[in-house]
Design a protein around this motif. Structure first.
Motif, mmCIF file in Angstrom:
data_model
loop_
_atom_site.group_PDB
_atom_site.id
_atom_site.type_symbol
_atom_site.label_atom_id
_atom_site.label_comp_id
_atom_site.label_asym_id
_atom_site.label_seq_id
_atom_site.Cartn_x
_atom_site.Cartn_y
_atom_site.Cartn_z
ATOM 1 N N GLN A 40 -32.639 -17.640 16.638
ATOM 2 C CA GLN A 40 -31.885 -18.448 15.677
ATOM 3 C C GLN A 40 -31.564 -17.659 14.415
ATOM 4 O O GLN A 40 -30.457 -17.757 13.883
ATOM 5 C CB GLN A 40 -32.709 -19.665 15.291
ATOM 6 C CG GLN A 40 -32.859 -20.617 16.451
ATOM 7 C CD GLN A 40 -33.324 -21.965 15.975
ATOM 8 O OE1 GLN A 40 -34.100 -22.038 15.032
ATOM 9 N NE2 GLN A 40 -32.862 -23.010 16.604
ATOM 10 N N ALA A 41 -32.526 -16.865 13.942
ATOM 11 C CA ALA A 41 -32.303 -16.086 12.725
ATOM 12 C C ALA A 41 -31.202 -15.043 12.952
ATOM 13 O O ALA A 41 -30.354 -14.837 12.088
ATOM 14 C CB ALA A 41 -33.589 -15.413 12.281
ATOM 15 N N LEU A 94 -23.689 -14.969 11.787
ATOM 16 C CA LEU A 94 -22.691 -15.991 11.429
ATOM 17 C C LEU A 94 -22.331 -15.919 9.957
ATOM 18 O O LEU A 94 -21.194 -16.151 9.558
ATOM 19 C CB LEU A 94 -23.315 -17.361 11.718
ATOM 20 C CG LEU A 94 -22.385 -18.514 12.057
ATOM 21 C CD1 LEU A 94 -21.957 -18.390 13.518
ATOM 22 C CD2 LEU A 94 -23.076 -19.851 11.860
ATOM 23 N N LEU A 95 -23.332 -15.608 9.146
ATOM 24 C CA LEU A 95 -23.149 -15.606 7.694
ATOM 25 C C LEU A 95 -22.635 -14.268 7.180
ATOM 26 O O LEU A 95 -22.576 -14.034 5.984
ATOM 27 C CB LEU A 95 -24.477 -15.955 7.012
ATOM 28 C CG LEU A 95 -25.011 -17.363 7.325
ATOM 29 C CD1 LEU A 95 -26.478 -17.470 6.977
ATOM 30 C CD2 LEU A 95 -24.206 -18.405 6.576
ATOM 31 N N GLY A 96 -22.285 -13.364 8.102
ATOM 32 C CA GLY A 96 -21.708 -12.081 7.706
ATOM 33 C C GLY A 96 -22.724 -11.053 7.254
ATOM 34 O O GLY A 96 -22.376 -10.076 6.601
ATOM 35 N N GLY A 97 -23.975 -11.259 7.597
ATOM 36 C CA GLY A 97 -25.029 -10.323 7.184
ATOM 37 C C GLY A 97 -25.198 -9.151 8.129
ATOM 38 O O GLY A 97 -26.050 -8.289 7.899
ATOM 39 N N GLY A 98 -24.403 -9.112 9.197
ATOM 40 C CA GLY A 98 -24.544 -8.031 10.168
ATOM 41 C C GLY A 98 -25.775 -8.230 11.039
ATOM 42 O O GLY A 98 -26.314 -9.320 11.124
ATOM 43 N N ALA A 99 -26.202 -7.150 11.680
ATOM 44 C CA ALA A 99 -27.335 -7.226 12.602
ATOM 45 C C ALA A 99 -28.650 -7.381 11.845
ATOM 46 O O ALA A 99 -28.882 -6.706 10.845
ATOM 47 C CB ALA A 99 -27.377 -5.982 13.472
ATOM 48 N N LEU A 100 -29.495 -8.275 12.328
ATOM 49 C CA LEU A 100 -30.820 -8.472 11.741
ATOM 50 C C LEU A 100 -31.729 -7.338 12.227
ATOM 51 O O LEU A 100 -31.767 -7.021 13.409
ATOM 52 C CB LEU A 100 -31.373 -9.835 12.190
ATOM 53 C CG LEU A 100 -32.663 -10.325 11.533
ATOM 54 C CD1 LEU A 100 -32.497 -10.486 10.030
ATOM 55 C CD2 LEU A 100 -33.087 -11.663 12.153
ATOM 56 N N ARG A 101 -32.433 -6.693 11.288
ATOM 57 C CA ARG A 101 -33.256 -5.524 11.619
ATOM 58 C C ARG A 101 -34.750 -5.816 11.602
ATOM 59 O O ARG A 101 -35.503 -5.249 12.377
ATOM 60 C CB ARG A 101 -33.007 -4.421 10.585
ATOM 61 C CG ARG A 101 -31.580 -3.981 10.472
ATOM 62 C CD ARG A 101 -31.308 -2.835 11.403
ATOM 63 N NE ARG A 101 -30.116 -2.127 10.970
ATOM 64 C CZ ARG A 101 -29.163 -1.760 11.812
ATOM 65 N NH1 ARG A 101 -29.238 -2.027 13.093
ATOM 66 N NH2 ARG A 101 -28.106 -1.104 11.369
ATOM 67 N N GLU A 102 -35.173 -6.649 10.648
ATOM 68 C CA GLU A 102 -36.604 -6.835 10.449
ATOM 69 C C GLU A 102 -36.875 -8.206 9.853
ATOM 70 O O GLU A 102 -36.100 -8.681 9.021
ATOM 71 C CB GLU A 102 -37.098 -5.762 9.469
ATOM 72 C CG GLU A 102 -38.592 -5.591 9.402
ATOM 73 C CD GLU A 102 -38.975 -4.554 8.344
ATOM 74 O OE1 GLU A 102 -38.718 -3.369 8.559
ATOM 75 O OE2 GLU A 102 -39.500 -4.969 7.296
ATOM 76 N N VAL A 103 -37.936 -8.845 10.312
ATOM 77 C CA VAL A 103 -38.360 -10.115 9.726
ATOM 78 C C VAL A 103 -39.867 -10.038 9.519
ATOM 79 O O VAL A 103 -40.586 -9.514 10.373
ATOM 80 C CB VAL A 103 -38.029 -11.321 10.639
ATOM 81 C CG1 VAL A 103 -38.360 -12.633 9.930
ATOM 82 C CG2 VAL A 103 -36.565 -11.327 11.044
ATOM 83 N N ALA A 146 -27.915 -16.887 12.863
ATOM 84 C CA ALA A 146 -27.592 -17.354 11.510
ATOM 85 C C ALA A 146 -27.109 -16.191 10.649
ATOM 86 O O ALA A 146 -26.073 -16.282 9.988
ATOM 87 C CB ALA A 146 -28.807 -18.017 10.873
ATOM 88 N N VAL A 147 -27.839 -15.081 10.673
ATOM 89 C CA VAL A 147 -27.505 -13.932 9.835
ATOM 90 C C VAL A 147 -26.145 -13.362 10.221
ATOM 91 O O VAL A 147 -25.313 -13.041 9.366
ATOM 92 C CB VAL A 147 -28.613 -12.847 9.923
ATOM 93 C CG1 VAL A 147 -28.154 -11.536 9.328
ATOM 94 C CG2 VAL A 147 -29.870 -13.332 9.212
#
Lengths: 120, 120
Positions: free
Chosen positions: B54-55, B61-70, B58-59
């Motif tokens: 989901q994260a 969709l919001l134009g944040g590019g690829a999620l790398r780390e949480v 969401a990221v």
């Protein structure tokens, strides 16, 4: 009041873009955008409020106790979330090379003032 | 092979409890528990795989590019997740006062070896 506190966090952190105080139901109490920043911080917050609710439940279910902080790093943005209580969270969006450590510190150190304002 | 790499991350980080290599579908490739650690790392991973999916959406969709780390910090545990590619993620569970910075470094520096092993 809240906006002043959010401004202090965002402008006090190198690379700070936006700050948000929101309920887990996705309804914002207040938000602040740094000069020149373009971000639909409300939409970002609403997406994250769903994810945070799930993460709180998962962590609690798994015996991890209360969730205190979540950070998301993507190619173009870093978002640090400080969970205030059972109702509200505080989020700070940074540029990818923004000052992560200072952002975390400012969220943590401002949390008490915000909780006091919330009367929580 | 994967277990050796996971062991290197977990045992190389002060306060390291467990390491996990898993697909976003919640199916683990391999995992490693430090001596004396008690954790149902598979269940933890399965809960997080849903949240990460989901994260990521969401990221993006919001134009944040690829999620790398949480990173998730709770009262009793810190979990750092390194997103490897569109299929797999790497997670490290630490004690709350474990060495967060070193954990992140070890995940990042081991990611390339794990991706090579995965043939990705």
């Amino acid at each position: 009041m809240f906006r002043e506190l959010l401004k202090k966090i965002v402008d006090g952190c190198e690379g700070g873009l936006a700050g948000l105080l929101m309920g887990y139901d996705g309804i914002a109490v207040d938000s602040y955008l740094s000069e020149g920043a373009q971000s639909d911080i409300q939409s970002v917050g609403m997406e994250f409020s769903v994810i945070l609710t799930q993460a709180r439940n998962a962590v609690s279910l798994l015996g991890g106790g209360a969730l205190r902080e979540v950070a998301f790093k993507s190619e173009k943005m870093t978002v640090i979330v400080r969970l205030l209580n059972d109702e509200y969270f505080l989020a700070l969006a940074l540029e990818p090379d923004g000052n992560y450590g200072k952002g975390r510190y400012l969220l943590r150190s401002t949390a008490a003032s915000i909780l006091a304002e919330l009367g929580a």
